[in-house]
Design an enzyme around this catalytic site. Structure first.
Site, PDB file in Angstrom:
ATOM      1  N   CYS A 169       0.819  -1.210   0.000  1.00 12.13           N
ATOM      2  CA  CYS A 169       0.000   0.000   0.000  1.00 12.13           C
ATOM      3  C   CYS A 169       0.854   1.263   0.000  1.00 12.13           C
ATOM      4  CB  CYS A 169      -0.871   0.035   1.242  1.00 12.13           C
ATOM      5  SG  CYS A 169      -1.826  -1.442   1.485  1.00 12.13           S
ATOM      6  N   ARG A 217       4.647   0.819  -6.125  1.00 12.83           N
ATOM      7  CA  ARG A 217       4.621  -0.058  -4.953  1.00 12.83           C
ATOM      8  C   ARG A 217       3.703  -1.269  -5.163  1.00 12.83           C
ATOM      9  NH1 ARG A 217       6.642   2.426  -0.459  1.00 12.83           N
ATOM     10  NH2 ARG A 217       5.352   1.264   0.992  1.00 12.83           N
ATOM     11  N   TRP A 277      -2.952  -2.667  -1.619  1.00  6.32           N
ATOM     12  CA  TRP A 277      -2.505  -3.985  -2.097  1.00  6.32           C
ATOM     13  C   TRP A 277      -3.152  -4.975  -1.140  1.00  6.32           C
ATOM     14  CZ3 TRP A 277       0.519  -8.239  -0.593  1.00  6.32           C
ATOM     15  CH2 TRP A 277       1.041  -9.012  -1.631  1.00  6.32           C
ATOM     16  N   ASN A 304      -1.181   1.544   5.900  1.00  7.04           N
ATOM     17  CA  ASN A 304      -0.286   0.590   5.242  1.00  7.04           C
ATOM     18  C   ASN A 304       0.291  -0.303   6.325  1.00  7.04           C
ATOM     19  OD1 ASN A 304       1.644  -0.791   3.768  1.00  7.04           O
ATOM     20  ND2 ASN A 304       3.085   0.932   3.727  1.00  7.04           N
ATOM     21  N   GLY A 305       0.094  -1.623   6.190  1.00  9.87           N
ATOM     22  CA  GLY A 305       0.621  -2.546   7.190  1.00  9.87           C
ATOM     23  C   GLY A 305      -0.405  -3.615   7.484  1.00  9.87           C
ATOM     24  N   GLU A 347      18.958 -14.545 -11.340  1.00 10.61           N
ATOM     25  CA  GLU A 347      18.372 -13.217 -11.506  1.00 10.61           C
ATOM     26  C   GLU A 347      17.736 -13.080 -12.893  1.00 10.61           C
ATOM     27  OE1 GLU A 347      17.337 -11.078  -9.745  1.00 10.61           O
ATOM     28  OE2 GLU A 347      17.228  -9.249 -10.914  1.00 10.61           O
ATOM     29  N   LYS A 394      13.781 -12.230 -13.518  1.00  3.72           N
ATOM     30  CA  LYS A 394      13.368 -11.060 -14.306  1.00  3.72           C
ATOM     31  C   LYS A 394      12.335 -11.471 -15.336  1.00  3.72           C
ATOM     32  CE  LYS A 394      14.243  -8.592 -12.511  1.00  3.72           C
ATOM     33  NZ  LYS A 394      14.793  -8.233 -11.242  1.00  3.72           N
ATOM     34  N   GLU A 398       8.842 -12.623 -13.710  1.00  2.00           N
ATOM     35  CA  GLU A 398       8.011 -11.635 -13.012  1.00  2.00           C
ATOM     36  C   GLU A 398       7.359 -10.632 -13.955  1.00  2.00           C
ATOM     37  OE1 GLU A 398       9.924  -8.963 -10.170  1.00  2.00           O
ATOM     38  OE2 GLU A 398      11.785  -9.080 -11.285  1.00  2.00           O
ATOM     39  N   HIS A 404      20.297 -34.816 -13.568  1.00  2.00           N
ATOM     40  CA  HIS A 404      19.777 -35.563 -12.406  1.00  2.00           C
ATOM     41  C   HIS A 404      18.257 -35.444 -12.287  1.00  2.00           C
ATOM     42  CE1 HIS A 404      23.798 -36.526 -11.159  1.00  2.00           C
ATOM     43  NE2 HIS A 404      24.136 -35.271 -11.378  1.00  2.00           N
ATOM     44  N   LYS A 459       6.464  -3.369  -4.998  1.00  2.00           N
ATOM     45  CA  LYS A 459       7.877  -2.991  -4.980  1.00  2.00           C
ATOM     46  C   LYS A 459       8.502  -3.235  -3.616  1.00  2.00           C
ATOM     47  CE  LYS A 459      11.587  -1.147  -6.705  1.00  2.00           C
ATOM     48  NZ  LYS A 459      12.343  -2.018  -7.615  1.00  2.00           N
TER      49      LYS A 459
HETATM   50  C1  AGP Z   1      12.657  -8.262  -8.070  1.00  2.00           C
HETATM   51  O1  AGP Z   1      12.591  -7.653  -9.285  1.00  2.00           O
HETATM   52  C2  AGP Z   1      11.719  -7.777  -7.044  1.00  2.00           C
HETATM   53  N1  AGP Z   1      11.562  -6.399  -7.005  1.00  2.00           N
HETATM   54  C3  AGP Z   1      11.913  -8.450  -5.684  1.00  2.00           C
HETATM   55  O2  AGP Z   1      12.383  -9.752  -5.835  1.00  2.00           O
HETATM   56  C4  AGP Z   1      12.786  -7.708  -4.658  1.00  2.00           C
HETATM   57  O3  AGP Z   1      14.129  -7.797  -4.991  1.00  2.00           O
HETATM   58  C5  AGP Z   1      12.506  -8.290  -3.267  1.00  2.00           C
HETATM   59  O4  AGP Z   1      11.156  -8.129  -2.963  1.00  2.00           O
HETATM   60  C6  AGP Z   1      13.365  -7.664  -2.203  1.00  2.00           C
HETATM   61  O5  AGP Z   1      13.121  -6.298  -2.090  1.00  2.00           O
HETATM   62  P1  AGP Z   1      14.109  -5.351  -1.318  1.00  2.00           P
HETATM   63  O6  AGP Z   1      15.406  -5.359  -2.064  1.00  2.00           O
HETATM   64  O7  AGP Z   1      13.459  -4.015  -1.313  1.00  2.00           O
HETATM   65  O8  AGP Z   1      14.284  -5.927   0.055  1.00  2.00           O
END
Ligand code: AGP
Length: 605
Positions: free
Chosen positions: A2, A27, A74, A98-99, A478, A482, A485, A501, A600
């Site tokens: 949020c 976010r 969210w 938010n929380g 990574e 990418k 997601e 395996h 985010k």
């Molecule tokens: C990856 O593209 C994401 N944004 C996600 O995996 C992110 O790296 C993860 O949520 C950790 O976030 P942070 O680095 O803000 O702790």
């Protein structure tokens, strides 16, 4: 997660709130709403969906007033819907949150017993109603009473009808800033939301309360005593948080990597040697660690995987990498002789934060790699290396990963030298090579069109494999994240030698494989694994270093990164993998910067 905003000033608050919320869209959210003080009444407009849905509503009826709060939700408690959207409350008190309130069911039961009715499934509504229940004409006392009863995390923006010229804010374990402008003041979850109005802001500490009018901000400590706070000045402007001519934030941020890496490493070089003393890392301290744990989530954890290979290879210290959500519950064996490194772009990730507190409770030294200045993890860790990526808006992390790697190189070289594993000359030579990386990142971007071509071949794939060995394997994790997601194509990263395996049974002509083979010492072995998938029909894209050759017919497409020593290839190889993911997402018509279901900053468990 949020986003919350608030405004008190001279402009139409509905416009400011929607504009500020649009800067928090990164976010992740599924509904939005605002509450505005209109001629002494709190008027709420909210709905499910993107901000455009809210804008449409406001085009029909826009509440008029210069005081208000806003929210992007969210969903956690209750599905995304108009009813569950924030703000919540009644005519007397209305809030955005938010929380997560952990004891909301208990509170709800109590309030039901007091005759309250609930319309939403949210935990937030219980806080709004509890504020109403305790309200005695003194907002500050009321808010304190309520936060003493709720458990969990919260950043709250609060309006009371009887105080039509002000808003109130308080936080615990969720980010919140209060910004001060000329005749107008704001509150927000993050800095980009306020930059259009002011660069000056205050970081709210746990359970500090802010009372905000157009020309004054009063802060109170958790015991309700008035306090003075130090103003912070945002070190980036609106432009840094805008797309600047790029089609998406993600592409812009991929292009910003070279500059971000320079900004992260250059100020930390002294006499050609790494110098992290400003972060509290002295040679003496770096000598003593028995073991290093690297704990993080998602992309940041992948940077940690690269870190493990680097530190173990050069500094010869045992490194364990943990996913934060596992670390916190696996009862890790920690001692005062251990270093726990927490990596986080946002500095607010709930699991990483909990892992930090666990490490501290066990007496381990904690070091955070954090991008967002003043965030919780940066504040709570014993030492912090700020990565200087600037604001990263796209949900898919790119430049934040590059700077996490850059900081990892600095730390590795300093650790290796402090522990006598490399000489001063070797350390200087590594640092020289590191200094050349920003230009090489720019050069690597020249593969953009090839990546676009590769993306056009991946569009219809249902699933993909990324394979590599050693650092190439760590990096492929990574690349795979990418792609999945932002393009919604399933992919896995696999250690190339492990395929046979089990996983190789999945390989057919319908399963493209991206093979990273930049490690010269492992090259022949990786090529053997590439041949194994090729002979089972897979279309293979191979990433090599300039100067490396692969036999005719083994790869369907080859992408080359500039020539660098093996340890430096991840920070370059990630560029084509990011671009492949980006173009695949664009060609599939996905929402590149705001992929479905993702946020985010993940401030819930
Ligand atoms: C990856 O593209 C994401 N944004 C996600 O995996 C992110 O790296 C993860 O949520 C950790 O976030 P942070 O680095 O803000 O702790």
């Amino acid at each position: 997660m949020c986003g919350i905003v608030g405004y008190v000033g001279k402009r139409n608050s509905a416009d400011v709130l929607v504009d500020a919320l649009s800067k928090l869209e990164y976010r992740g959210y599924d509904s939005a709403g605002i509450a505005v003080m209109e001629q002494g009444d709190i008027v709420v407009e909210k709905c499910q969906g993107k901000l455009d849905n809210l804008r449409e509503r406001l085009a029909v009826h826009k509440p008029q007033g210069m005081v208000g709060i806003g929210h992007t939700r969210w969903a956690t408690h209750g599905e995304p819907s108009d009813i569950n959207s924030h703000p919540h409350g009644n005519k007397r008190v209305t809030i955005v949150h938010n929380g997560i309130i952990e004891n909301y069911l208990e509170i709800k039961e109590f309030l039901l017993g007091q005759g309250y009715h609930f319309v939403s499934e949210t935990d937030t509504e219980t806080v709004a109603k509890l504020l109403d229940y305790y309200y005695d004409g003194n907002p500050i006392k009321t808010i304190h009473k309520v936060v003493n009863e709720i458990r969990g995390s919260y950043a709250l923006g609060i309006m009371f009808r009887e105080f039509p010229d002000r808003i109130f804010a308080i936080r615990k374990d969720s980010p919140l800033i209060v910004a001060s402008g000329e005749g107008e003041n704001l509150l927000a979850s993050d800095v980009p939301a306020i930059l259009k109005y002011t660069k000056n802001y205050y970081l709210m500490e746990e359970n500090e309360l802010a009372e905000i009018t157009a020309d004054q901000i009063n802060f109170y400590d958790p015991h309700m005593n008035p306090i003075e706070k130090e103003v912070q000045v945002a070190n980036f402007d609106m432009e840094a948080a805008e797309k600047g001519g790029f089609a998406h934030f993600m592409l812009k941020e991929i292009y910003e990597q070279s500059k971000a890496v320079s900004t992260t490493i250059l100020p930390r070089i002294k006499d050609g040697m790494p110098d992290l003393s400003e972060c509290g890392l002295t040679a003496e301290l770096l000598k003593g660690f028995r073991k290093i744990f690297i704990v993080a989530c998602g992309t940041a954890m992948h940077a940690g995987m690269v870190g493990k290979y680097l530190i173990e290879r050069l500094a010869r210290i045992d490194v364990t990498v943990d996913i934060a959500s596992e670390f916190r519950y696996r009862d890790p064996i920690l001692s005062e002789d251990d270093l726990v490194i927490l990596i986080s772009q946002s500095g607010e990730t709930a699991d990483t934060k909990a892992a930090l507190h666990l490490a501290k409770d066990h007496g381990a030294k904690t070091l955070a790699f954090v991008n967002v200045k003043g965030s919780s993890i940066a504040r709570d860790a014993d030492m912090v290396i700020y990565t200087h990526a600037g604001p990263e808006i796209s949900v898919a992390s790119t430049k934040a990963y590059a700077v996490q790697l850059a900081a990892m190189y600095l730390l590795t070289f300093e650790l290796a030298y402090a522990n006598g594993k490399i000489s001063k000359e070797e350390c200087r030579s590594y640092m020289e090579q590191l200094t050349a990386i920003p230009d090489l990142i720019t050069k690597t971007l020249e593969v953009k069109e090839e990546c676009q071509f590769v993306a056009s071949k991946l569009l219809n794939a249902e699933s993909l494999l990324y394979i590599g060995r050693g650092l190439d394997y760590a990096l492929s994790m990574e690349g795979s994240l990418k792609l999945k997601e932002i393009s919604y194509i399933h992919s896995e990263s696999y250690a190339a030698g492990e395929l046979k395996h089990g996983t190789i049974s999945l390989v057919t002509d319908q399963m493209p494989v991206i093979a990273v083979a930049t490690q010269t010492d492992l090259f022949e072995k990786t090529v053997s694994n590439i041949k194994e998938v090729k002979s089972r029909g897979a279309k293979v894209i191979v990433v090599l270093k300039d100067g490396m050759k692969i036999e005719e017919g083994v790869a369907d497409h080859v992408i080359k990164i500039p020539q660098v020593e093996n340890i430096f290839t991840p920070i370059l190889t990630v560029v084509p993998l990011q671009l492949i993911a980006y173009y695949t997402s664009v060609l599939k018509g996905c929402d590149v910067d705001k992929p479905r279901n993702l946020a985010k900053s993940v401030t819930v468990e």
